[in-house]
Design a protein around this motif. Structure first.
Motif, PDB file in Angstrom:
ATOM      1  N   TYR A  63       0.833  -1.147   0.222  1.00  0.00           N
ATOM      2  CA  TYR A  63      -0.011   0.054   0.016  1.00  0.00           C
ATOM      3  C   TYR A  63       1.072   1.247   0.112  1.00  0.00           C
ATOM      4  N   LEU A  64       0.534   2.077  -0.866  1.00  0.00           N
ATOM      5  CA  LEU A  64       1.326   3.355  -1.152  1.00  0.00           C
ATOM      6  C   LEU A  64       0.563   4.450  -0.806  1.00  0.00           C
ATOM      7  N   PRO A  65       1.005   5.661  -0.586  1.00  0.00           N
ATOM      8  CA  PRO A  65       0.227   7.037  -0.273  1.00  0.00           C
ATOM      9  C   PRO A  65      -0.246   7.281  -1.862  1.00  0.00           C
ATOM     10  N   GLU A  66      -1.045   8.322  -1.926  1.00  0.00           N
ATOM     11  CA  GLU A  66      -1.468   8.780  -3.287  1.00  0.00           C
ATOM     12  C   GLU A  66      -0.549   9.463  -3.999  1.00  0.00           C
ATOM     13  N   HIS A  67      -0.582   8.988  -5.137  1.00  0.00           N
ATOM     14  CA  HIS A  67       0.287   9.795  -6.324  1.00  0.00           C
ATOM     15  C   HIS A  67       1.974   9.377  -6.200  1.00  0.00           C
ATOM     16  N   ALA A  68       2.043   8.387  -5.266  1.00  0.00           N
ATOM     17  CA  ALA A  68       3.277   7.804  -4.911  1.00  0.00           C
ATOM     18  C   ALA A  68       3.783   7.015  -6.075  1.00  0.00           C
ATOM     19  N   ALA A  69       4.985   7.196  -6.479  1.00  0.00           N
ATOM     20  CA  ALA A  69       5.918   6.421  -7.364  1.00  0.00           C
ATOM     21  C   ALA A  69       5.715   4.718  -7.123  1.00  0.00           C
ATOM     22  N   PRO A  70       5.706   3.932  -7.961  1.00  0.00           N
ATOM     23  CA  PRO A  70       5.649   2.361  -7.604  1.00  0.00           C
ATOM     24  C   PRO A  70       7.113   2.009  -6.792  1.00  0.00           C
ATOM     25  N   PRO A  71       6.827   1.330  -5.951  1.00  0.00           N
ATOM     26  CA  PRO A  71       7.831   0.890  -5.052  1.00  0.00           C
ATOM     27  C   PRO A  71       8.882  -0.141  -5.641  1.00  0.00           C
ATOM     28  N   ASP A  72      10.192   0.037  -4.893  1.00  0.00           N
ATOM     29  CA  ASP A  72      11.279  -0.962  -5.734  1.00  0.00           C
ATOM     30  C   ASP A  72      11.059  -2.118  -4.819  1.00  0.00           C
ATOM     31  N   LYS A  73      10.328  -3.050  -5.322  1.00  0.00           N
ATOM     32  CA  LYS A  73      10.116  -4.379  -4.790  1.00  0.00           C
ATOM     33  C   LYS A  73      11.333  -5.181  -4.295  1.00  0.00           C
ATOM     34  N   THR A  74      12.390  -5.120  -4.761  1.00  0.00           N
ATOM     35  CA  THR A  74      13.555  -5.681  -4.131  1.00  0.00           C
ATOM     36  C   THR A  74      14.076  -5.053  -2.781  1.00  0.00           C
ATOM     37  N   LYS A  75      13.410  -4.171  -2.477  1.00  0.00           N
ATOM     38  CA  LYS A  75      13.767  -3.495  -1.155  1.00  0.00           C
ATOM     39  C   LYS A  75      12.597  -4.069  -0.157  1.00  0.00           C
ATOM     40  N   LEU A  76      11.695  -4.975  -0.622  1.00  0.00           N
ATOM     41  CA  LEU A  76      10.631  -5.527   0.235  1.00  0.00           C
ATOM     42  C   LEU A  76      10.887  -7.281   0.176  1.00  0.00           C
ATOM     43  N   GLY A  77      11.436  -7.701   1.374  1.00  0.00           N
ATOM     44  CA  GLY A  77      11.702  -9.015   1.285  1.00  0.00           C
ATOM     45  C   GLY A  77      11.946  -9.802   2.661  1.00  0.00           C
ATOM     46  N   PHE A  78      12.280 -11.008   2.581  1.00  0.00           N
ATOM     47  CA  PHE A  78      12.469 -11.802   3.767  1.00  0.00           C
ATOM     48  C   PHE A  78      14.119 -12.407   3.708  1.00  0.00           C
ATOM     49  N   PHE A  79      14.891 -12.420   4.976  1.00  0.00           N
ATOM     50  CA  PHE A  79      16.107 -12.778   4.822  1.00  0.00           C
ATOM     51  C   PHE A  79      16.268 -13.758   6.248  1.00  0.00           C
ATOM     52  N   ILE A  80      17.208 -14.539   5.988  1.00  0.00           N
ATOM     53  CA  ILE A  80      17.701 -15.377   7.232  1.00  0.00           C
ATOM     54  C   ILE A  80      18.945 -14.868   7.757  1.00  0.00           C
ATOM     55  N   PHE A 111       9.637  -9.173  -2.724  1.00  0.00           N
ATOM     56  CA  PHE A 111       8.516  -9.262  -3.651  1.00  0.00           C
ATOM     57  C   PHE A 111       8.647  -9.307  -4.774  1.00  0.00           C
ATOM     58  N   ALA A 112       9.876  -8.652  -5.494  1.00  0.00           N
ATOM     59  CA  ALA A 112      10.210  -8.735  -6.816  1.00  0.00           C
ATOM     60  C   ALA A 112      10.252 -10.338  -7.294  1.00  0.00           C
ATOM     61  N   ASP A 113      10.978 -11.021  -6.589  1.00  0.00           N
ATOM     62  CA  ASP A 113      10.761 -12.453  -6.675  1.00  0.00           C
ATOM     63  C   ASP A 113       9.346 -13.148  -7.147  1.00  0.00           C
ATOM     64  N   VAL A 114       8.546 -12.667  -6.330  1.00  0.00           N
ATOM     65  CA  VAL A 114       7.287 -13.047  -6.166  1.00  0.00           C
ATOM     66  C   VAL A 114       6.617 -12.793  -7.336  1.00  0.00           C
ATOM     67  N   ASP A 115       6.667 -11.519  -7.804  1.00  0.00           N
ATOM     68  CA  ASP A 115       6.208 -10.900  -9.047  1.00  0.00           C
ATOM     69  C   ASP A 115       6.710 -11.566 -10.337  1.00  0.00           C
ATOM     70  N   ALA A 116       8.110 -12.022 -10.264  1.00  0.00           N
ATOM     71  CA  ALA A 116       8.592 -12.735 -11.270  1.00  0.00           C
ATOM     72  C   ALA A 116       7.752 -13.912 -11.814  1.00  0.00           C
ATOM     73  N   GLN A 117       7.093 -14.521 -10.736  1.00  0.00           N
ATOM     74  CA  GLN A 117       6.468 -15.866 -11.240  1.00  0.00           C
ATOM     75  C   GLN A 117       5.149 -15.737 -11.414  1.00  0.00           C
ATOM     76  N   LEU A 118       4.589 -14.357 -11.878  1.00  0.00           N
ATOM     77  CA  LEU A 118       3.118 -14.120 -12.155  1.00  0.00           C
ATOM     78  C   LEU A 118       3.107 -14.682 -13.658  1.00  0.00           C
ATOM     79  N   LYS A 119       1.952 -15.200 -13.906  1.00  0.00           N
ATOM     80  CA  LYS A 119       1.600 -15.692 -15.088  1.00  0.00           C
ATOM     81  C   LYS A 119       0.722 -14.667 -15.884  1.00  0.00           C
ATOM     82  N   ASP A 120       0.871 -14.924 -17.198  1.00  0.00           N
ATOM     83  CA  ASP A 120       0.152 -13.822 -18.069  1.00  0.00           C
ATOM     84  C   ASP A 120      -1.115 -13.579 -17.669  1.00  0.00           C
ATOM     85  N   GLY A 121      -1.581 -12.279 -17.498  1.00  0.00           N
ATOM     86  CA  GLY A 121      -3.012 -11.926 -16.956  1.00  0.00           C
ATOM     87  C   GLY A 121      -3.187 -11.800 -15.615  1.00  0.00           C
TER      88      GLY A 121
END
Length: 382
Positions: A63-80, A111-121
């Protein structure tokens, strides 16, 4: 006494209906519109070589504020990361660095890795699975990092941490916990022996003057202590096999609450001299007892909440601190009647003709005070 019984019944009701089966090593959290930069999802778990981490992510949302630029999803993730690097992690956060970029953490996926597996549509992923095998022994923690300012996230995550035993079977206990079921079963047998011995002694001396009501209360305390140890053994045994302690959790909390309340009641009653110095309690002593028991109820409710929630919940550390403060208050409260009894014996020692007998009781109560302080010091501080 009616008030105490009512509160105790309410506590049992809370435990039975509010406590769901604990997923001790298979943990699930629902993070709802959270803006924290770092979320601890799993406390340190001891892995042996060949252990496995499985993460299942469901319905990730950003979720982003109004009129905000799309986030860099490589900066949102899980690590060990290894537990020993926790200090370095705090230092990196203090310096304003994105923890996903530091070299001592192992990024599982973003989250970028999650989006990378999205299928067409498809516009949003509904599920993402990750699996990693541990090649270096150690204690590891799982975090979620949000390095995008003003970004709020929601997701569900199920994390499964497991090892393998000598036969190659799945073992959900950490490497430092493998002996715990056997240890708890051993102490359960010792406690059974202690209960049987104490019951035999009381039964043999039941008609003698030396057996008092407080001794039977001590027997009840020992019985609840024994059952809580058995429930703890059952929890670890079932967790080892299934990753969940199932109904053993509710049993453990019930027996632990009863044991804790009885223990503080026994210490307070002995400290007040009930059934030893006198067969009654003064009003101030009754008031103190009625204060200690509700505090213990609150402390145990806090313990249940801390046990059932996880570090990912925002209020988790607040509940931990609340439990600690209430527990220390109870510990301090039970010292007060012992001081009263010592003062009463000292005053009586100056005027009473039974000087020798009162002196012996005074020495006994001083020893009891020292033992109580030592118990509080070693169990609450050390």
């Amino acid at each position: 006494m009616t008030t105490t019984t009512t509160m105790f019944s309410m506590l049992l009701f809370t435990i039975f209906f509010a406590v769901t089966p604990t997923e001790a090593r298979v943990t699930h959290y629902d993070v709802d519109k959270d803006d924290r930069s770092l979320i601890l999802l799993r406390e340190p778990f001891g892995f042996s070589r060949g252990g496995t981490i499985e993460i299942e992510l469901t319905t990730p949302r950003v979720y982003l504020p109004e009129h905000a630029a799309p986030p860099d999803k490589t900066k949102l993730g899980f690590f060990i990361t290894a537990a020993r690097d926790e200090g370095a992690l705090d230092a990196a956060l203090s310096d304003g660095a994105c923890v996903l970029d530091v070299d001592f953490v192992d990024v599982a996926f973003t989250f970028a890795d999650v989006d990378a597996q999205l299928k067409d549509g498809e516009r949003e992923a509904s599920r993402y699975e990750y699996r990693q095998e541990i090649t270096v022994d150690g204690d590891y923690m799982l975090f979620f990092a949000n390095c995008e300012p003003h970004t709020v996230v929601s997701f569900g995550v199920t994390a499964t941490f497991m090892n393998k035993d000598a036969r190659g079977r799945v073992d959900y206990l950490g490497r430092g916990e493998k002996a715990l079921p056997s240890v708890y079963y051993f102490f359960f047998l010792l406690d059974v022996g202690a209960c049987a011995t104490w019951a035999f002694v009381l039964g043999k001396a039941a008609n003698k003057r030396g057996v008092r009501k407080i001794h039977w209360l001590m027997l009840a305390l020992m019985c609840f202590k024994t059952m809580s140890v058995l429930a703890q053994a059952g929890r670890y045994h079932i967790t080892r096999l299934t990753g969940s302690s199932a109904g053993w959790t509710a049993a453990y909390y019930v027996f632990t609450v009863c044991r804790s309340m009885l223990m503080f009641s026994v210490i307070a009653l002995v400290g007040m001299g009930w059934s030893f110095l006198k067969p009654f309690l003064h009003q101030r002593e009754k008031n103190l007892l009625m204060a200690v028991i509700p505090l213990q109820v609150m402390a145990n409710v806090a313990n249940v909440v801390v046990g059932e929630e996880g570090p990912a919940d925002e209020g988790w550390f607040a509940w931990q601190n609340m439990f600690l403060v209430i527990d220390i208050m109870c510990c301090c409260a039970v010292l007060v009647p012992i001081v009263w009894s010592i003062k009463s014996l000292r005053d009586a020692n100056d005027t009473s003709e039974k000087k020798t007998r009162n002196l012996q009781k005074l020495i006994l109560f001083r020893h009891f005070y020292v033992m109580t302080v030592a118990y509080i010091y070693f169990t609450r501080i050390i």
